[in-house]
Design a protein around this motif. Sequence first.
Motif: not given
Length: 147
Positions: A71-83
Amino acid sequence: MATVHRETLIDAEPADVWAAIRDWGAVHRRLAPGFVVATEVEGDVRVVTFADGTVVHELIVSLDDDTRRIAYTLVGGSLAPTHHHASMQVLPEADGRSRFVWTTDVQPAGCAEPIAAMVDQGVRVIRANLSDEAGRKGRVSARGPGA
């Protein structure tokens, strides 16, 4: 919030599929070559560069060898979902095949469509790559790649 959930059969042993998924820093070589063009690991975060130029920073939330789940979560980059929270899991199927499950929860819901398109492309590449690799090892069943 929206959920993107995909499952596919892969003509490869679960241990082999899991080994490719678990190799956190080698997505561009072992799991999804061509779809992912570069992967760099910085501590618990990997920076993934996709063929279309999208770059994401992903933090490992969980890595479970017993259940073959990451399991992983986005914490940055060019995609910008809030969650963004995603998991990949490998389950055994008959004849040495694997069921690959990829689930992503994303907010706002409007981000689901572009993420679903990326997931769909990723699933196609992962299935083809790992089935081809198993074929090179002489393990693909007569049925051909899973769908």
